[in-house]
Enzyme design. Structure first.
Site, PDB file in Angstrom:
ATOM      1  N   GLY A  12       0.783  -1.234   0.082  1.00 58.54           N
ATOM      2  CA  GLY A  12       0.006  -0.061  -0.002  1.00 58.54           C
ATOM      3  C   GLY A  12       0.984   1.123   0.030  1.00 58.54           C
ATOM      4  O   GLY A  12       2.295   1.043   0.127  1.00 58.54           O
ATOM      5  N   GLN A  13       0.322   2.667   0.070  1.00 57.09           N
ATOM      6  CA  GLN A  13       0.556   3.848   0.015  1.00 57.09           C
ATOM      7  C   GLN A  13       1.938   3.936   1.117  1.00 57.09           C
ATOM      8  O   GLN A  13       3.030   4.089   0.929  1.00 57.09           O
ATOM      9  CB  GLN A  13      -0.038   4.837   0.018  1.00 57.09           C
ATOM     10  CG  GLN A  13       0.650   6.216  -0.365  1.00 57.09           C
ATOM     11  CD  GLN A  13      -0.368   7.427   0.353  1.00 57.09           C
ATOM     12  OE1 GLN A  13      -1.437   7.221   1.071  1.00 57.09           O
ATOM     13  NE2 GLN A  13       0.053   8.539   0.076  1.00 57.09           N
ATOM     14  N   TYR A 143     -15.124   3.902   8.367  1.00 57.37           N
ATOM     15  CA  TYR A 143     -13.643   3.913   8.689  1.00 57.37           C
ATOM     16  C   TYR A 143     -13.388   4.355  10.094  1.00 57.37           C
ATOM     17  O   TYR A 143     -12.551   3.630  10.787  1.00 57.37           O
ATOM     18  CB  TYR A 143     -12.865   4.566   7.549  1.00 57.37           C
ATOM     19  CG  TYR A 143     -11.459   4.888   7.609  1.00 57.37           C
ATOM     20  CD1 TYR A 143     -10.585   3.809   7.842  1.00 57.37           C
ATOM     21  CD2 TYR A 143     -10.965   5.987   7.778  1.00 57.37           C
ATOM     22  CE1 TYR A 143      -9.308   3.949   7.764  1.00 57.37           C
ATOM     23  CE2 TYR A 143      -9.597   6.097   7.792  1.00 57.37           C
ATOM     24  CZ  TYR A 143      -8.724   5.331   7.754  1.00 57.37           C
ATOM     25  OH  TYR A 143      -7.382   5.517   7.835  1.00 57.37           O
TER      26      TYR A 143
HETATM   27  C1  AKB Z   1      -8.599   8.678   4.276  1.00 58.00           C
HETATM   28  O1  AKB Z   1      -8.576   9.676   3.574  1.00 58.00           O
HETATM   29  O2  AKB Z   1      -9.108   7.736   4.317  1.00 58.00           O
HETATM   30  C2  AKB Z   1      -7.033   8.571   5.023  1.00 58.00           C
HETATM   31  C3  AKB Z   1      -7.110   8.904   6.306  1.00 58.00           C
HETATM   32  C4  AKB Z   1      -7.298  10.501   6.640  1.00 58.00           C
HETATM   33  O3  AKB Z   1      -7.070   8.415   7.570  1.00 58.00           O
HETATM   34  N1  AKB Z   1      -6.079   9.126   4.247  1.00 58.00           N
END
Ligand code: AKB
Length: 313
Positions: A12-13, A143
């Site tokens: 990943g990145q 998330y």
């Molecule tokens: C996202 O944009 O989901 C991520 C983060 C801020 O954790 N880069």
């Protein structure tokens, strides 16, 4: 005890650059990179790489035992924008991969764990400017909910089982090596590719959407820095606020125009606008600075220069 490192999510990145840096710090043969998919050719060629499903407990245990791993960096995760589309997949990946590693650490099979959290743990009710380490946390994204829950579990495993877990809340990360996937802050990487290729960019966030951001080198320094810090200096076992800069699409476009004067930006906000609007604009990271000596190096203009120079190549 000799150090042997496993990176889960190395394609990943962040994982790609972390693998390269950890190999240069500890030696190629001490670092095992792993991911469910193959990654960047250079990262794969330089050292050991194994295919690994972070959700498969037996497979994670096997790679750890076979390689006598001491430290695990768990970088596998589904990011904010993709997680809104696949909530259950995101929850399963983000939580089960963490439990696998926490439980192996609880059983004494690894010594130290790094797990990334995010500014996404904050939500619309959090103070948005200089968001403190301890603030109202009511994340409104899948998330964010998974990262906030993960933080609670990390602290629980430290308090109850003595697991040496270390974590930071990454802001949006910008790098030129690997393209990020599925995040809301990804526009700040894509904009450079489109600026160089087409001279214009359509932003999926509006002009004034200010978010905390960081150049990848700073994020890698922070990650390795917190893992190297003496155990006693890590007072926070959920996750540390971390900050470098904040900017919005209009400001990054201005910075790009210093190198590509004809560059044009336009705005067509989509579903990611709502996600971005729920996140802080800037972060107070004084605990990380005081506890384990974090400091950032790159400003917006410095980062822009590096991104443009390297992507041109
Ligand atoms: C996202 O944009 O989901 C991520 C983060 C801020 O954790 N880069």
């Amino acid at each position: 005890m000799k150090k042997r490192i496993l990176i889960i999510g190395a394609s990943g990145q962040i994982g790609t650059e972390l693998s390269v840096r950890l190999r240069s710090v500890y030696g190629n043969y001490k670092v095992i990179a792993s991911d469910i998919i193959v990654g960047d050719e250079a990262m794969m060629k330089e050292g050991y790489f194994e295919i690994l499903d972070a959700m498969d407990y037996e497979a994670v245990e096997d790679i750890i035992m076979r390689n006598e791993i001491t430290d695990v960096y768990l970088m596998a995760a589904m990011l904010s924008a993709t997680a809104e589309k696949f909530p259950m997949k995101a929850w399963n990946l983000n939580m089960n991969s963490l439990f696998n590693v926490l439980n192996l650490a609880k059983e004494g099979k690894i010594e130290k764990v790094f797990w990334p959290s995010s500014i996404a743990v904050f939500g619309p009710t959090t103070p948005t400017i200089k968001t403190p380490q301890k603030a109202i946390m009511e994340p409104s994204t899948v998330y964010g909910i998974s990262k906030q829950t993960g933080e609670r579990w990390c602290e629980y495993y430290y308090n109850n089982y003595g697991v040496d877990i270390r974590s930071i809340r990454y802001p949006g990360l910008i790098s030129y090596t690997t393209i990020p996937g599925g995040g809301t802050t990804d526009y700040a990487v894509d904009i450079f590719h489109k600026a160089l290729k087409h001279g214009k960019y359509i932003s999926f966030l509006n002009a004034e959407t200010t978010l905390p951001m960081m150049y990848m080198d700073d994020a890698i320094n922070a990650t390795i820095g917190i893992m190297k810090a003496p155990k006693d200096s890590i007072r926070i076992r959920s996750s540390y606020n971390l900050s470098a800069m904040s900017f919005n699409p209009k400001e990054i476009a201005e910075s790009i125009k210093k190198h590509i004067p004809e560059f044009e930006i336009s705005y067509e906000p989509d579903f990611r606008q709502k996600i971005a609007d729920s996140w802080p604009q800037s972060i107070d990271d004084s605990d990380a600075r005081n506890d384990w000596g974090w400091k950032h190096s790159y400003s917006l203009d410095e980062m822009t220069k590096i991104m443009i120079e390297n992507l041109k190549k």
